[in-house]
Write a protein that holds these residues in place. Structure first.
Motif, short mmCIF file in Angstrom:
data_model
loop_
_atom_site.label_atom_id
_atom_site.label_comp_id
_atom_site.label_asym_id
_atom_site.label_seq_id
_atom_site.Cartn_x
_atom_site.Cartn_y
_atom_site.Cartn_z
N GLN A 77 0.98 -1.29 -0.28
CA GLN A 77 0.14 0.21 0.20
C GLN A 77 0.40 0.95 0.36
N ILE A 78 2.14 0.66 0.12
CA ILE A 78 3.15 2.63 0.72
C ILE A 78 3.79 2.50 -1.12
N LYS A 79 3.76 3.29 -1.81
CA LYS A 79 4.84 4.17 -2.59
C LYS A 79 5.83 4.37 -2.30
N ARG A 121 5.89 4.09 7.39
CA ARG A 121 4.77 3.12 7.11
C ARG A 121 4.00 3.19 8.43
N GLY A 162 -2.81 3.60 3.52
CA GLY A 162 -1.82 3.99 1.89
C GLY A 162 -0.88 5.19 1.63
#
Length: 689
Positions: A415-417, A448, A454
C-alpha cells in the motif's frame, strides 16, 4: 642597755701595773640588728623550705645553685642532686633555645620577668611552669645569677585549652548545622550574636545587630504574636522555651526561623540573660505547605503516580524486550556469519577455478550475489543489535539508499509507494554506513505506521551549504541532507515537542519501543550533524537528517575482483578454528594461495604444534572458541614466537578482548579478502626496522 668595752693596763715608771683603763661602747643597736637579720633569715628559710611555689637560683651558666623542696618534688630528685645541674637538663629539647633566649634577654636588661616554660616532672611528663625572675648581683653590682619563683599552671593551661577547644567545637557544630547563636542581656537590652545569626537575618557575616534591628526584621504579621509569647515566657517559671517566626531580609526574601532559648536568672529568680540558638526552618515550612497541598489533591496525585509507574514499567519491558532482541539478533548474526564463510569461500574458489560451462558459472555468480546480499543483511542485523561500534567514514549516500530500496519497499508493504529523490551530485557523507542504514529503516518504519491506509514514502538526498542561524543549529559548512517524508497522519504541536524523547511513542503498547527517533537524533548529534522534524496533522511528516560532508571519496562496497592466487610456495600456515566447515573452507583458500596448511580445532592444540618445533610462517585463528580464545592465543604466540604473523578471524560481534593493534578479518570473507589481510601482516612482519 648592752655595752661592749675594752681594757688596757695602766703601768708606772717601774713597769708595774698600777691599774687599768676601761673603754665602753653602747652595742645595743647592732645586736638588735643582728638578731633581726637572723630572725628574717629564719623566716625566709622557713618560707623557702615550706613554700608551695618553686624557688630556685641559677648562675649565669644556667646551673642551679639552690632550690627549695617544691622544686625537688616537682622534678622527682632531691635538691642535693639538682645543685650544679643545668636547667637545660629539665626542659624538652625544643624549649631549650627559648630558655637560652630568656637568659640572654635578662642579661640584656629586659624588664619582663614573667614567662612560661615546659619542664619534665619525675615521671618524664611535661609540666607548664609560670616563672617570675630577677637578676642577682655581687657586691660590686655586677650580675652573677638569677633568682626565680614559679608555680605549676599545667592544669589551668590545659583547662583553658580544653575550654577553647570546646568553644571551637561548639562553633563548628553551630556552623555545620547552620545555627545562629545569640545572648540577650535583659536589663540593658544588649545582644551579642554569632556571624551565622547575621546571615540568618539576611546580612553579611560580621554584621552586629542591635535588639531593635532584629525586631524590625520580624514579619509584620508575626510581631504581635512574638511579643505575646515573649511576655509569657518571661513571666513563667520555665527555663527553656521555643520561638518561631518569620523575618524579612533586606532583599525582600521571607524566611522562617526557629529558635530555642534558655533562661538564666539572678539569685532572686528574675530572668537576666537568655541564651538562644536559631536555625533556618524555611524548607520545613515549605515542605509542610507542599504536604498540605499534596493532601488536598491526594487522589489525583495517586492516579497520576500510578499512571507514571505503569508507564515506567512499560518502558522497562520495552527496554528489556529490545535488549533481548538485540542479544538474540547478535547471536543469530554471529552464527550466520560462520555459515556464510564456507559458502562464500567455496563459491569464490569454484568461480576462480572456472569449473563448468557458462551456465554453471552463471549459477555460481548468482549464488555469490545472494551470499553477498545475505552478508549485508547480517551487517544490518548486527547494527540493529548494537554489536558494532560507531565507525564513521566516507559513505556514498546515493548508493546506500539505492541498495536499501528493495528492503524498504518489502518492509513498507504494497500500500506504500516508495519514491527516491536522490540528487545526481550527492557528495559523500561522513557517517557509519551500518548505523545510517538503521536510521533510514527506523524512519521508514515510522512513516509506514503513519500511513495505515497507504500513501507515499519519499527518501531524498542532496548536498547543502549551511550558513549561520540554521534551524537545526548546525555550524556553517557543507553537509549532506537526507530526508524521509510521508503523507500520513502527521503530529500536533504537543506530540511533535516530545517526538525525540526516549520511550515516547504514539503507537500504543506493544507496537513500538519509542526509541526510533531518539536513536536517529543521537546518531546525528554523535556524527556532528543535525536533526529536524516538520509535521502537521493530516499533512504528513518530514524528517531531515544532516550529515557532515566527507573530505574523502566513498569506498565502493562492491567486492574487489579476485586476483588469481600465486602458486609460488609461501611457507607453512597454522589454521585454528573450531567450526569444521569454516576451517575447511579457509584451508582451501590458504592452499590456493600457496601455503602448506596444518589444521587444528583448538588454541591448545595449536600451541602444542608450535611447541613441537615445526616451523610456521603464518597463524590464522578464530577468536571465540571453547577454552582459550584467539586473542589469548595470539598474546601467547607474540610472547613466545614474536616473529610469527598472526591474523584473527572474527564474526563482527567478537570484539571483547581483542587488542586494537591485532590484525583482524571479519567473517564472511572471500579469498581476495584473506589474501589482502595475509599480505598486509606478512609485509609488516618482514619490514625493516
Amino acid at each position: 642597755m648592752l655595752a661592749i668595752g675594752t681594757a688596757r693596763p695602766l703601768m708606772d715608771e717601774a713597769g708595774r701595773q698600777r691599774g687599768a683603763i676601761l673603754t665602753l661602747r653602747d652595742d645595743t643597736a647592732r645586736l638588735a640588728a643582728e638578731q633581726a637579720l637572723a630572725m628574717s633569715e629564719a623566716r625566709y628559710r622557713e618560707q623557702f623550705e615550706n613554700a608551695n611555689d618553686f624557688i630556685f637560683t641559677a648562675d649565669l651558666g644556667r646551673r642551679i645553685t639552690s632550690c627549695n623542696p617544691a622544686v625537688a618534688a616537682a622534678v622527682g630528685r632531691p635538691c642535693s642532686e639538682l645543685i650544679g645541674r643545668s636547667i637545660s637538663d629539665f626542659v624538652p629539647p625544643e624549649v631549650l633555645e627559648r630558655v637560652r633566649a630568656m637568659f640572654a634577654a635578662k642579661l640584656a636588661g629586659e624588664h619582663a620577668t614573667r614567662y612560661e616554660v615546659e619542664v619534665f616532672d619525675g615521671d618524664g611528663q611535661r609540666m607548664i611552669w609560670e616563672i617570675n625572675s630577677r637578676l642577682t648581683r655581687d657586691s660590686n653590682g655586677v650580675p652573677d645569677g638569677l633568682h626565680a619563683i614559679g608555680r605549676d599552671v599545667t592544669r589551668r593551661r590545659r583547662a583553658e585549652s580544653e575550654l577553647r577547644e570546646s568553644e571551637e567545637r561548639l562553633r563548628l557544630a553551630l556552623d555545620a548545622g547552620r545555627l545562629g547563636q545569640a545572648t540577650f542581656y535583659l536589663p540593658g537590652g544588649r545582644v551579642i550574636h554569632s556571624d551565622a545569626l547575621a546571615v540568618l537575618f539576611g546580612h553579611r557575616p560580621g554584621k552586629q545587630m542591635t535588639l531593635p534591628e532584629m525586631r524590625a526584621a520580624y514579619h509584620p504579621d508575626d510581631l504581635e504574636r512574638v511579643a505575646r509569647e515573649r511576655r509569657a515566657n518571661l513571666e513563667s517559671d520555665r527555663d527553656v522555651f521555643d520561638l518561631e517566626h518569620r523575618v524579612v531580609w533586606p532583599d525582600g526574601q521571607v524566611r522562617w526561623l526557629y529558635g530555642r532559648g534558655r533562661m538564666r536568672r539572678d539569685e532572686a529568680g528574675n530572668p537576666v540573660i537568655i541564651d538562644a540558638v536559631y536555625l533556618d526552618d524555611t524548607d520545613r515550612h515549605k515542605a509542610q505547605e507542599e504536604l498540605r497541598r499534596f493532601n488536598e489533591t491526594l487522589e489525583q496525585r495517586v492516579a497520576e503516580r500510578t499512571a507514571e509507574l505503569e508507564h515506567a514499567h512499560e518502558q522497562l519491558r520495552q527496554s528489556q524486550k529490545l535488549e533481548a532482541m538485540g542479544q538474540l539478533t547478535g547471536g543469530v548474526a554471529h552464527d550466520f556469519n560462520n555459515l556464510l564463510t564456507p559458502i562464500i569461500g567455496g563459491l569464490d574458489l569454484l568461480k576462480r577455478k572456472g569449473l563448468g560451462g557458462e551456465r554453471e558459472q552463471r549459477l555460481i555468480d548468482g549464488a555469490l550475489q545472494s551470499a553477498e546480499r545475505a552478508r549485508m543483511l547480517v551487517q544490518r542485523l548486527l547494527a540493529f543489535a548494537r554489536r558494532q561500534p560507531l565507525k564513521a567514514g566516507a559513505v556514498d549516500v546515493a548508493a546506500l539508499v539505492g541498495g536499501m530500496a528493495n528492503l524498504i519497499q518489502s518492509t513498507s508493504g504494497p500500500q506504500i509507494k516508495l519514491a527516491l529523490d536522490i540528487a545526481p551530485d550527492v557528495p559523500p557523507a561522513q557517517a557509519d554506513p551500518n548505523q545510517l542504514e538503521m536510521a533510514i529503516l527506523n524512519l521508514s518504519v515510522n512513516a509506514r505506521d503513519a500511513m495505515p491506509d497507504g500513501g507515499t514514502l519519499t527518501i531524498a538526498a542532496a548536498g547543502e551549504r549551511v550558513g549561520t542561524g540554521h534551524r537545526a543549529k548546525l555550524k556553517p559548512g557543507n553537509y549532506v541532507c537526507l530526508s524521509v517524508a510521508d503523507t500520513g497522519q502527521g503530529m500536533d504541536e504537543k506530540t511533535l515537542a516530545r517526538a525525540i524523547e526516549p520511550f515516547f511513542s504514539t503507537k500504543g503498547i506493544g507496537k513500538g519501543t519509542g526509541l526510533g527517533l531518539s536513536m536517529v537524533h543521537g546518531l546525528a548529534v554523535q556524527l556532528g550533524g543535525g536533526f529536524a522534524i516538520d509535521s502537521r496533522p493530516g499533512l504528513g511528516t518530514r524528517v531531515d537528517l544532516w550529515l557532515p560532508r566527507s573530505a574523502t571519496a566513498a569506498a565502493s562496497e562492491e567486492a574487489a575482483p579476485a586476483k588469481a592466487p600465486s602458486n609460488s610456495a609461501r611457507g607453512r600456515a597454522l589454521l585454528v578454528d573450531d567450526e569444521d566447515l569454516v576451517r575447511m573452507s579457509t584451508a582451501d583458500m590458504l592452499a590456493e594461495m600457496g601455503y602448506e596448511v596444518v589444521e587444528t580445532a583448538s588454541a591448545s592444540a595449536a600451541l602444542a604444534q608450535l611447541a613441537d618445533g615445526l616451523e610456521f610462517h603464518l597463524l590464522v585463528t578464530d577468536h571465540l572458541m571453547p577454552g582459550m580464545t584467539g586473542a589469548d592465543l595470539a598474546r601467547q604466540v607474540r610472547e613466545r614466537w614474536p616473529g610469527l604473523p598472526v591474523l584473527i578471524v572474527s564474526g563482527y560481534a567478537e570484539t571483547d578482548g581483542l587488542a586494537p593493534d591485532l590484525p583482524r578479518l571479519s567473517k564472511p570473507f572471500r579469498q581476495a579478502d584473506l589474501a589482502a589481510s595475509v599480505e598486509a601482516i606478512t609485509r609488516q612482519s618482514t619490514a625493516p626496522l
